[in-house]
Design an enzyme around this catalytic site. Structure first.
Site, PDB file in Angstrom:
ATOM      1  N   LYS A  80       0.858  -1.173   0.000  1.00  0.00           N
ATOM      2  CA  LYS A  80       0.000   0.000   0.000  1.00  0.00           C
ATOM      3  C   LYS A  80       0.901   1.232   0.000  1.00  0.00           C
ATOM      4  O   LYS A  80       1.931   1.248   0.690  1.00  0.00           O
ATOM      5  CB  LYS A  80      -0.893  -0.033   1.252  1.00  0.00           C
ATOM      6  CG  LYS A  80      -1.893   1.106   1.346  1.00  0.00           C
ATOM      7  CD  LYS A  80      -2.815   0.941   2.562  1.00  0.00           C
ATOM      8  CE  LYS A  80      -3.845   2.049   2.666  1.00  0.00           C
ATOM      9  NZ  LYS A  80      -4.752   1.888   3.827  1.00  0.00           N
ATOM     10  N   SER A 155      -9.720   2.062   2.866  1.00  0.00           N
ATOM     11  CA  SER A 155      -8.818   2.773   1.991  1.00  0.00           C
ATOM     12  C   SER A 155      -7.800   1.880   1.274  1.00  0.00           C
ATOM     13  O   SER A 155      -7.182   2.340   0.313  1.00  0.00           O
ATOM     14  CB  SER A 155      -8.050   3.822   2.809  1.00  0.00           C
ATOM     15  OG  SER A 155      -7.239   3.188   3.784  1.00  0.00           O
ATOM     16  N   SER A 179     -10.016  -0.282   7.133  1.00  0.00           N
ATOM     17  CA  SER A 179      -9.436  -0.216   5.784  1.00  0.00           C
ATOM     18  C   SER A 179      -8.712  -1.456   5.275  1.00  0.00           C
ATOM     19  O   SER A 179      -8.336  -1.500   4.117  1.00  0.00           O
ATOM     20  CB  SER A 179      -8.481   0.965   5.690  1.00  0.00           C
ATOM     21  OG  SER A 179      -9.220   2.137   5.473  1.00  0.00           O
TER      22      SER A 179
HETATM   23  N1  GLN Z   1     -13.155   4.578   6.219  1.00  0.00           N
HETATM   24  C1  GLN Z   1     -12.561   5.015   7.444  1.00  0.00           C
HETATM   25  C2  GLN Z   1     -12.093   6.446   7.279  1.00  0.00           C
HETATM   26  O1  GLN Z   1     -12.336   6.995   6.283  1.00  0.00           O
HETATM   27  C3  GLN Z   1     -11.430   4.118   7.839  1.00  0.00           C
HETATM   28  C4  GLN Z   1     -10.220   4.320   7.026  1.00  0.00           C
HETATM   29  C5  GLN Z   1      -9.080   3.486   7.460  1.00  0.00           C
HETATM   30  O2  GLN Z   1      -9.238   2.465   8.134  1.00  0.00           O
HETATM   31  N2  GLN Z   1      -7.899   3.914   7.087  1.00  0.00           N
HETATM   32  O3  GLN Z   1     -11.501   7.025   8.136  1.00  0.00           O
END
Ligand code: GLN
Length: 493
Positions: A80, A155, A179
């Site tokens: 990532k 994400s 995410s």
């Molecule tokens: N969707 C959540 C956010 O937007 C979690 C994102 C994540 O776990 N990095 O913060």
């Protein structure tokens, strides 16, 4: 080969059926063929990948001088783009870091490289890991390989799409509120978020430091076990890294599940979950009962407050973490400005996208003098209550199960206009991060079956603190009697 498990890939390399260079080439060729339609990779560099593969071939040949060669040596994976990689740019999905090349490797990158894994490239993601659909990346959205009109989740959407399309056998991800698990669910993969502190955050660009945790994403629990074994461990450069005796996360994989107590939170099975998701999750629970597990209802009474608490705490920490991107030390700097303050503000205004700006504004507001007690402190208290709920629930069960996401993958644009709808995508995953618990998602069927493209459904397993080996055991036993984790999108063959 593209559907092989990491164990099978490792055996093929050990038996010299093919070299690490040949294995990497298979995946590099697939990236070249399929990535233009998916946009999962932001950066690839064939020469660098093949140099790493040659080095892996060499270590397999000469041995590791007394120590055993890691089973992962020569197996490709992708990172990532939130993990700093020396020599490859690290963008975090943002314009502000679009040309940033880190002078050092993240601990996770270092560890997987030390095991001999070969980097295929850097994966697309929501900007600064803020999002649930991968629509917030400066490098454009990632498409879901099961249906390119749908999001892959976020994400870590690039990681999920790349594995689902078999462009890489495995990937790293990070999970601040879901995410790793939510994109794993939406793309039909297995992903694991470890207990907070088990994997070092050194060199992982910080979003919300008290919630961020790196973990493996792959096709199966067995694959995740091998990766976690290589990723986990104390690191003095991360002040929240836990100093514990190293564990072999595969130690319980083969244990039978007879006597396992599965807690089903009443709050996870109420309104809000789509019927196709519910059907697949219920079917998985039936399978678990056949394996000898029993289910018991548990209560997580404060879980309804997890999304609001998270959207105070995460932006608060983000607003502080992101203050370092000022156009001086890293990345993008505005071309024109009159003084220092204007240079900061223009660089940030140009470099950050809309969602990141929204979070910085919210975070700055809730931390401000007049509102700190009303919002930030309150959210921290709720966080404590949520953790206490889990302590109580784990008195009656060994693991908790439920859906990972309330729905299967949704169409592009379906939620991007309404941040709150988007935030609710993580309704089942966020409480785990607030409590610091480990969680997993594994494929348990398909939804949306009336339409042209059935979409994967994820089953979530939440473990007790340091319960990774148990969760992996529970997931692996299910994957031994089901084949959801072996399915791949036909169009990607
Ligand atoms: N969707 C959540 C956010 O937007 C979690 C994102 C994540 O776990 N990095 O913060």
């Amino acid at each position: 080969m593209i559907n092989a498990s990491l164990k099978q890939l490792s055996a093929a390399l050990a038996a010299k059926k093919l070299s690490a260079v040949e294995m990497a080439t298979i995946f590099l060729d697939r990236i070249e063929k399929f990535n233009p339609a998916l946009n999962a990779f932001i950066t690839t560099d064939r020469a660098k990948t093949l140099a790493q593969a040659r080095a892996a071939d060499e270590s397999r040949k000469v041995g590791a001088g007394g120590t055993a060669i890691s089973p992962l040596c020569g197996i490709p994976l992708a990172h990532k783009d939130i993990f700093c990689t020396r020599g490859w740019r690290t963008t975090c999905g943002s314009k502000i870091l679009a040309d940033f090349v880190s002078p050092y490797d993240a601990n996770v990158v270092e560890k997987l490289a030390a095991a001999g894994m070969v980097t295929l490239g850097k994966l697309n993601m929501d900007e600064f890991a803020m999002g649930s659909s991968n629509e917030s990346s400066y490098f454009g959205p990632v498409k879901n390989p099961w249906d390119v009109s749908c999001v892959p989740g976020g994400s870590s959407g690039g990681s999920a799409a790349a594995i689902a399309a078999r462009l890489t056998p495995a990937a790293t991800g990070t999970d601040t509120g879901g995410s790793i698990r939510q994109p794993a669910a939406l793309c039909g993969l297995t992903g694991l978020k470890p207990t907070y502190g088990v994997v070092s955050r050194y060199g992982m660009i910080a979003f919300a430091s008290s919630l961020d945790q790196a973990g493996p994403m792959a096709k199966s629990a067995e694959d995740c076990t091998l990766l976690l074994n290589a990723m986990a461990g104390f690191d003095a450069r991360d002040s929240t890294s836990l100093e514990r005796t190293p564990e072999d996360y595969s130690r319980d994989l083969d244990k039978p599940l007879a006597g396992l107590r599965i807690g089903l939170p009443k709050e996870f099975f109420g309104e809000g979950m789509d019927t196709d998701v519910r059907a697949a999750v219920e079917a998985a629970l039936t399978e678990y009962r056949k394996l000898g597990a029993t289910t018991v209802e548990v209560r997580l009474p404060n879980s309804g407050l997890s999304v609001p608490a998270y959207y105070v705490i995460a932006p608060a920490e983000a607003s502080s973490n992101l203050s370092r991107f000022d156009g001086v030390r890293y990345g993008h700097r505005a071309a024109e400005y009159d003084d220092l303050a204007e240079m900061y503000s223009r660089s940030r205004a140009q470099g950050f996208g809309a969602e990141v700006k929204r979070r910085i504004l919210i975070g700055t507001y809730v931390l401000s003098h007049g509102y700190y007690d009303a919002y930030y402190l309150q959210a921290q208290k709720i966080r404590r209550l949520i953790a206490a709920d889990f302590v109580a629930a784990f008195k009656d069960c060994d693991v908790i199960m439920g859906p990972t996401s309330p729905s299967v993958a949704f169409a592009f644009g379906a939620k991007s206009a309404d941040p709150v709808q988007m935030y609710l995508s993580d309704i089942y995953t966020i409480s785990t991060n607030l409590a610091g618990l480990p969680g997993m998602s594994l494929p348990c069927g398909f939804g949306n079956t009336q339409l042209a493209n059935p979409m994967p459904v994820g089953l979530q397993i939440i473990g007790n603190w340091f319960g990774e080996a148990k969760m992996l055991n529970v997931a692996h036993q299910y994957q031994k009697v089901t084949d959801w984790h072996t399915r791949m999108p036909e169009k990607m063959r």
